[in-house]
Design an enzyme around this catalytic site. Structure first.
Site, PDB file in Angstrom:
ATOM      1  CB  SER A 258      11.498 -41.950 -44.396  1.00  0.00           C
ATOM      2  OG  SER A 258      11.034 -43.286 -44.423  1.00  0.00           O
ATOM      3  CG  ASP A 365       8.350 -44.064 -37.682  1.00  0.00           C
ATOM      4  OD1 ASP A 365       8.102 -44.850 -38.621  1.00  0.00           O
ATOM      5  OD2 ASP A 365       8.821 -42.929 -37.848  1.00  0.00           O
ATOM      6  CG  HIS A 414       7.090 -42.252 -41.459  1.00  0.00           C
ATOM      7  ND1 HIS A 414       8.170 -42.709 -40.739  1.00  0.00           N
ATOM      8  CD2 HIS A 414       7.458 -42.326 -42.773  1.00  0.00           C
ATOM      9  CE1 HIS A 414       9.139 -43.064 -41.573  1.00  0.00           C
ATOM     10  NE2 HIS A 414       8.742 -42.826 -42.812  1.00  0.00           N
TER      11      HIS A 414
END
Length: 533
Positions: A258, A365, A414
């Site tokens: 991330s 995502d 994610h």
């Protein structure tokens, strides 16, 4: 691969007991070689086998039955046979010594598997609130591979959003409540069953407490509420690790998920240059960016930039770079003078990087959809939202086309590399750990061909991919979760598992209409959705 065989070999003994047996073998072979030659022959080899098998039986008796049973289910079993090495005992002894030395850490790993917290000695490098920054480490004596992981967790971009973040997510801005240990999962796991190629590396987890996508270099002052020192935290951690064995490393893999994945793209060349400038030219620096390849696209529905979630990606980063005093890779900054915010988006910074980077990115995502104002909760999405989601996948696929090492499943999710299920996701029949192993081998081959230990040799002569060992993997199917190995989907209201068809219907997917558009029978399309073929 050696680690996995050792852990599962000897009739399924644990890694610790396998090491024990190998060390016993080493002790036996440490007797004078000439004496063994005199006594040698098959009789001596059989005696070695007999002694090892006796030790194996004793260790099995010492181990509780239930624990042993847990470890041996489905394990590989093979007999010990040393007759093939009778005529070359010297070479065999050298190999056993090397193997025993490389396996030394596993005797301690059974007891010391968690990473332990260390605060930085340089107290001037801090978290947002001025508390000391730090890192968690599990050393692996004898290993020359180091994995440094950058934690993710969004960001804040002005005083208002940072105050809100401090009230609701303090651990991402302060070290005052960090636990003393952390357990590694996925690529940080010390278990070969969960992490087949990196389990024996030196593991370092760097907590995210700078809220600046690992880019800031601004200390806290009397005139500022917070420090933003993400890039300096990485630099200081690397400096400290040089005193713990990193100076003798062969490979440093800077990984992150991330915001940490974007942090890898922003910092991997800085780390390579830092080591080279200090004379550590033998360390090969590489990057692994997971779920950090964001697009600077237009939102599905425009909203005011009031908080991190609702603010459009470009606007949030523009404000953030100014607030953090963000630092970007020099070559990318030169290409975007006055608009350095561009370097926070993967497809714009990647072409300027000198260090090799492997990109892991879900084609759909969840974080990208969130900032684009597509919220998959409550009522099914409208047709326009569905088209937006499809287009997002196409755009992301397009930006990854020229990335030689990447893994992009068509899933709605994610982050991946620290998930316990990271081995289960496949693209075109290849798992992520396998693809990373292929990438690692290709870099070693290129290094051997180029005859250089520098970090930038991968740009010169590249060898073609090894047959059956792909490293450029991207799904071609066009819908979220059209890949049958995608993670389990759960209804966000009820928590119940959803089938792929239930999920797609929730998104407003029309099987009849989509089949017509694709020129196929609806039943064929249903088969693809259910089975992936």
């Amino acid at each position: 691969m050696q680690g996995r065989c050792v852990a599962r070999g000897f009739a399924g003994l644990s890694a610790v007991r396998s090491c024990h047996l190998l060390l016993l073998l080493l002790l036996h072979l440490s007797a004078p070689v000439e004496a063994r030659r005199v006594r040698g022959g098959r009789a001596q080899t059989r005696r070695v086998q007999h002694q090892l098998l006796q030790q194996q039986q004793q260790l099995q008796q010492q181990q509780p039955a239930h624990a042993y049973g847990e470890r041996t289910e489905g394990a590989e079993s093979f007999p010990l046979d040393f007759t093939a090495v009778e005529g070359n005992m010297d070479n065999f002894m050298v190999q056993i010594k090397n193997l025993a030395q490389s396996l030394y850490p596993c005797s301690a790993q059974k007891l010391e598997q968690d990473m332990k917290l260390h605060f930085l000695k340089n107290a001037s490098v801090t978290c947002n609130d001025g508390s000391p920054a730090g890192y968690y480490i599990k050393e692996s004596k004898g290993s020359k591979r180091w994995l440094l992981f950058l934690e993710g967790g969004w960001y804040c971009f002005n005083r208002q959003t940072c105050v809100s973040r401090y009230e609701t997510m303090r651990r991402l801005m302060s070290s005052t409540e960090w636990p003393q240990t952390r357990t590694g999962t996925g690529i940080l796991s010390p278990q070969p069953e969960e992490n087949p190629h990196w389990w024996n590396a030196n593991m370092v987890f760097i907590p995210y407490c700078s809220s600046d996508v690992w880019s800031g270099a601004t200390p806290k002052t009397h005139h500022s509420d917070y420090a933003f020192m993400g890039s300096l935290i990485i630099k200081e951690v690397v400096n400290e690790l040089l005193t713990k064995g990193l100076d003798n490393a062969k490979v440093l893999l800077l990984a992150g998920s991330s915001a940490g994945g974007t942090g890898v793209l922003l910092n991997v060349d800085h780390v390579a240059e830092q080591l080279q400038s200090q004379g550590y030219t033998g360390v090969q620096v590489r990057g692994l960016a997971d779920s950090g390849w964001f697009l600077d696209n237009k939102q599905y529905k425009f909203t005011e930039c009031l908080d991190t979630i609702s603010c459009a990606p470009i606007e949030a980063i523009k404000r953030g770079v100014r607030y953090w005093g963000g630092v970007v890779p020099e070559s990318c900054g030169q290409a975007h003078v006055g608009q350095e915010w561009n370097c926070f988006f993967g497809y714009k910074v990647y072409p300027s990087l000198k260090s090799p980077v492997f990109v892991v990115q879900w084609l759909f995502d969840e974080a990208q959809l969130t900032v684009d104002n597509i919220h998959l909760t409550g009522q099914p999405v409208h047709e326009a939202q569905w088209r937006y989601i499809e287009t997002l996948g196409q755009e992301l696929r397009s930006t990854l086309r020229d990335v030689p090492a990447m893994f992009a499943p068509a899933c709605l999710s994610h982050e991946l590399i620290t998930r316990s299920y990271w081995m289960d996701i496949q693209v075109k029949g290849t798992s992520l750990p396998r693809a990373l192993h292929c990438w690692d081998r290709s870099l070693q081959d290129n290094l051997h061909i180029n005859g250089s230990h520098g970090n930038h040799s991968h740009h010169r002569h590249k060898t073609p991919p090894m047959r059956g060992c792909p490293q450029h993997l991207i799904d071609s199917c066009p819908w979220p979760h059209c890949n049958p190995t995608c993670p389990t989907i759960r209804d966000q209201l009820t928590g119940q598992e959803m089938s792929v068809i239930q999920f797609l219907k929730h998104l407003g997917f029309d099987v009849q209409k989509m089949a017509q558009q694709q020129g196929m029978d609806p039943r064929r399309l249903l088969g693809i959705l259910n089975n992936g073929n």
